[in-house]
Each structure stands twice: as C-alpha cells, then as structure tokens.
Design an enzyme around this catalytic site. Structure first.
Site, PDB file in Angstrom:
ATOM      1  N   ASP A 252       0.851  -1.184   0.000  1.00  0.00           N
ATOM      2  CA  ASP A 252       0.000   0.000   0.000  1.00  0.00           C
ATOM      3  C   ASP A 252       0.894   1.243   0.000  1.00  0.00           C
ATOM      4  OD1 ASP A 252      -2.445   1.496   0.325  1.00  0.00           O
ATOM      5  OD2 ASP A 252      -1.813   1.851   2.382  1.00  0.00           O
TER       6      ASP A 252
ATOM      7  N   THR B 268      -3.132   5.221  -4.030  1.00  0.00           N
ATOM      8  CA  THR B 268      -2.064   5.964  -3.349  1.00  0.00           C
ATOM      9  C   THR B 268      -0.707   5.742  -4.022  1.00  0.00           C
ATOM     10  OG1 THR B 268      -1.925   4.145  -1.766  1.00  0.00           O
ATOM     11  CG2 THR B 268      -3.155   6.079  -1.085  1.00  0.00           C
ATOM     12  N   THR B 269      -0.523   4.553  -4.633  1.00  0.00           N
ATOM     13  CA  THR B 269       0.731   4.291  -5.365  1.00  0.00           C
ATOM     14  C   THR B 269       0.672   4.983  -6.728  1.00  0.00           C
ATOM     15  OG1 THR B 269       0.787   2.122  -4.294  1.00  0.00           O
ATOM     16  CG2 THR B 269       2.319   2.464  -6.093  1.00  0.00           C
TER      17      THR B 269
ATOM     18  N   ASP C 163      -8.957  -0.157   2.365  1.00  0.00           N
ATOM     19  CA  ASP C 163      -8.939   0.297   0.967  1.00  0.00           C
ATOM     20  C   ASP C 163     -10.236  -0.071   0.254  1.00  0.00           C
ATOM     21  OD1 ASP C 163      -6.476   1.328   1.355  1.00  0.00           O
ATOM     22  OD2 ASP C 163      -5.444   0.211  -0.214  1.00  0.00           O
TER      23      ASP C 163
END
Length: 531
Positions: A66, A99-100, A400
């Site tokens: 994550d 988020t990545t 998530d």
C-alpha cells in the site's frame, strides 16, 4: 600617456550579482528527490506488484504494498520528497485507493517537466499548461465513466474486488469485497450519500484463525471479556445501561491519607463502603438492567471486587473498561446517551437488545450485542489473521476496499482499470497539442500518463514497449475499454474481465498529482530559517 579604457567592462552602479544557475539547480534537485521517492514505490503498482518489507527503528516488521503505508513509514529527509509523501496521504484521505498510482504519475510528470525545462520553457508556462491538461484529462475521464446505481450490489463488489486484487490478501477478495460493500451500504444514510463516515465502521483485529474467518457483525462488539467469574455469559432480552460513574468506594480528587486509629472506625469505614455500593446495585436492579457497560476510569477501579460480587448475585453481566474514545461509537450504535449519575439510572434510559453473549475468536474473548431495538447506522467487522503481519495487511486491504465503495457512494460513476483510462487520456490529449509552447506541454503530459500501463506491464513480466504500443493501437481503433490483462498477459477487453474502479480515484489522482508537480516547479530556492 592616458590608459585606454575602451575595452574595460564597467559594472553598472547599484546592480547586484545574480546567479541564474541557482534556481535551475534547486529545481533539478527537487525534481530528482521527488522522482527517487516515486521510483522506490513504482514496483508496488498493480496486481502483480511487489511487496515491501518495512523495518521500524524499534525492530517491528510489516509487509505491505500500500503506497500510503510505505511512504508514511519511510524516512524521507528532502523537503520536496516530503511533498510526495503528503500527496500520497492526501489521496488516501480523498479516495482511499490509488495511493501508489498518484505518486507514480507525479514522478512521471516531474520527469516530463525536467525535459521541458531543458528545452528552455519557463516553469510558469509549464505549470499553467499542466493545469489545463489536468482539467482536460478529468473531462475525458468523466466522458469515459459509466453511471451506476447503489442498488446494484454486484457492480459495487466488482470495484471492491479490483482494489483487493493488488493486495497480499487477493485470494480472499471474494469474501472481503461483499463484507466491505455491505458495511458501507449499512452506514450510508439515504439522501446524505456524500457524508459517509468510515468511523461508523469499526474494524477489530483478532489474532488467530485465517483471513477467511473475517466476519461482519450487525451490532456491537467489545474487545474485552465480561467481568466476574460467576456472572452470566449469555443474556437474552437484555436491558443495557451505559454508565460513566464508578461502582466502587469514592475517593477525593486530590492525594489523601485516611488514618484509622481503632478497629471500630475501620469497621465503620467498611460498613459505609458496603452500604454505598449496595445502594448503587439496588438502583441498578430496580431499573431492570441486566447488562452493564462501564466507562474506563482513570482515578480508580470502575467496578470494585465487592461491587462485582453483588452484581453477580443479581445476575447482571458487566463489561468494564469501555474506552473513552469508543463511547461515541457505542452511543451511536445503541442509540442511547451515557448515564453520568445514579439519579438518572432509570428504566427509560436503558436500551433493549435480543442477545448479549460472550464468544471466543482465536485466543481472545469478545462480548457481542445483536438484535438492538433501535440501532444506529454503525457496523462492526472482526478481521482475522494467522499472524500479526497478515492480520495488519488484511485490515489495511479491508480499509482500501471500504474507501473504494465509499467513493462509489459519493460519486456514482466507475471506469475500467488495467491502464485503459490513462492510454485514452494520453491519445486524446496528444490530439489537442496544436501549436506553441502548449503543444510541447500537452504532448509531455500525455506521454507521462503512459507510465501507468508501462509499469503495469513491467510488474507483470511483460514487454512494456510492445504491450503499450499494442494498447495504444487498440485505443486508436476505438476500443476504449481495452486494457492490460495481467492474468492472461495480453491486451483484452478489461470491462468484460470485471476490472473496474471508481471514477473518483482516477480524477483525484490526476488533479492531486498535477497540483503537487506545479508546486514543485514554482520553487526556485530553499531558505533555511533560524530556529
């Protein structure tokens, strides 16, 4: 003979020396530092992305892919690199997923702006063009998106499964995705979809068992066991009271010492204490309460041994040491108010429930309240895992998935995944690049977006150049939902493979990444302050 001054360069009066190379060096330093952060987590992107092992300074180890978690725990020193950590955190708050991706896009845009700066284009011109590009890209994404209905549970589950496919617990996505969907829909108030609060979903981590044992409980779960050895462990038709006062001998608010000089005085003290506690227990019995929830006390024991003995006799289950932070959640779930004094402990302030029982999961014992008479919009999830690393990652993955469903509830639109939207945006943006400086910037922005499909292909072990070229070709022929299928290692219709994601995740990733890149481009000096 007078000396010749014709060829001597005279410095104009009052003009300070200005080093033109410093702003360029600062910009280059910032761009390279931010790119280093982006490259560090680029390998974690997608369902075939690698995991990172994070070792904390205290020796604790966690395994995750994550982006927000990796960057939060990474020791970043450079101020520009810290901006990318903040960017990832902003995406986590806004969308909860991607988020990545957002950091990888920001890294690619910085690389593109570095090339544009080398061509001699002014940073402000690049910044303004990128802003126009981002608005156009979001417009393209909204055109690509398909509207959905909240009643269509299957579509919501598909989006939640896509979010879980890139996690360590991807094998359990068929179990965790429906739990996430049901939990978010339970806490969603009709007409107030935009105000969905994930704090109303309590995720409890319980060590032992496997991820498959994770369950959704429509009720209330306390992580502590019930107090008392002889107290009942299961109560049907429960009457629950939530109290904020202590059932133990009173103490003064300041440090005190009571000196007892003889046995008669000692007996009197004990008798008074007994009478005081007995009066409280009688009041509890009179109100008809058979389940007592006691808030944790800082100054003294919330329930003394003597009080526990009396409560056991009246067959009252006691759950003590309810954390102060949990009181709001408990009140919301039971639809009640905490009772602050004994005078207010009456039958009207109690809550009815069908069943309150103590149950064990793994090595832990919990108390579960189900069948609440007038329940609030809250829900509890007990997340299980065979060891600490798996359990923490399962809880993060579940968070998530919950965020993805929340995004769909907020903005009822979804788009395909697998690098399809990025390629489509790149193709359409490139066609808007007509003339002038804007043409260079639009083209650079479009090329930078191709980093997502390129990275997906790389991480899946495919040839990135041939894969992205074929993908671009398929989109040029009008196949808007063609994307990289990492399972088959080919370009297929990704919509048919049920690889879908909320439109909000992609739109917020583009706008947040562009804002951060524009901020970094505008910086031309780093000034250290005197602390």
């Amino acid at each position: 003979m007078t000396p010749k001054l014709d060829n001597v360069m005279m410095k104009p009066k009052g003009q300070a020396f200005k080093d033109k190379s410093k702003p360029a060096d600062v910009r280059l330093s910032n761009i390279q530092a931010a790119k280093a952060v982006s490259d560090a987590i680029r390998t974690s992107l997608g369902p075939r992305g690698m995991d990172k092992m994070i070792q904390a300074s205290n020796g604790e180890v966690s395994i995750t892919n994550d982006g927000a978690t990796i960057l939060k725990q990474m020791n970043v020193i450079h101020p520009a690199a810290k901006m990318l950590v903040e960017l990832s955190r902003a995406q986590d708050v806004e969308a909860g997923d991607g988020t990545t991706s957002v950091v990888v896009i920001a890294g690619a845009l910085l690389e593109a702006s570095e090339k544009l700066l080398q061509k001699g284009i002014h940073p402000t011109a690049i910044s303004d063009s990128f802003q126009r590009c981002a608005l156009k890209a979001i417009e393209i994404l909204n055109e690509m998106s398909t509207p959905i209905e909240l009643s269509d549970r299957e579509t919501l589950i598909k989006s939640a499964s896509t979010a879980l496919n890139s996690k360590v617990v991807s094998q359990q996505s068929s179990l965790l995705a429906p739990i996430a969907v049901d939990a978010v829909l339970k806490v969603t108030e009709p007409g107030k979809e935009k105000a969905v609060d994930l704090k109303n979903i309590k995720v409890i981590q319980s060590l032992g068992g496997t991820v498959e044992d994770t369950e959704l409980i429509d009720g209330l779960v306390f992580t502590s066991r019930s107090a008392g050895t002889n107290a009942p462990k299961r109560i049907e038709k429960a009457k629950i009271g939530l109290i904020q006062f202590c059932i133990s001998a009173p103490k003064t608010d300041m440090d005190h010492t009571v000196i007892v000089s003889d046995y008669a005085a000692m007996d009197r003290v004990l008798k008074e204490e007994r009478a005081y506690i007995l009066n409280i227990v009688k009041q509890i019995k009179k109100a008809g309460c058979n389940v007592l929830l006691v808030q944790k006390s800082i100054l003294r024991d919330a329930v003394s041994d003597l009080a526990q003995h009396f409560l056991d006799k009246i067959k009252c289950m006691v759950v003590k040491d309810v954390e102060r932070d949990d009181i709001e959640f408990v009140c919301k779930t039971l639809n009640c108010r905490p009772i602050a004094s004994l005078d207010h402990f009456v039958a009207e302030n109690l809550v009815n429930a069908d069943l309150v029982e103590e149950f064990s999961t793994g090595a832990n014992k919990f108390v579960k309240v189900t069948g609440i008479q007038n329940p609030g919009r809250t829900v509890s999830i007990i997340c299980r895992g065979s060891n600490k690393l798996v359990l923490e990652e399962a809880a993060r993955s579940l968070h998530d998935a919950l965020c993805v469903v929340r995004c769909l509830v907020k903005q009822k639109a979804q788009i395909v995944g697998g690098g399809a939207p990025e390629i489509e945006m790149a193709l359409q943006l490139a066609s808007y690049a007509v003339e002038g400086v804007d043409a260079y910037c639009f083209r650079a922005f479009a090329d930078a977006l191709e980093v997502i499909p390129c990275t997906l292909a790389e991480n899946a072990g495919l040839n990135p150049i041939s894969t992205v070229t074929e993908l671009r070709n398929r989109h040029a022929q009008g196949e808007k939902s063609a994307g990289i299928n990492v399972r088959k290692g080919a370009i297929t219709d990704i919509f048919a493979e049920n690889v879908v994601q909320p439109a909000l995740v992609s739109t917020s990733a583009i706008s947040l990444a562009t804002e951060t890149v524009r901020s970094i481009l505008k910086i031309d000096d780093i000034v250290n302050t005197v602390s």
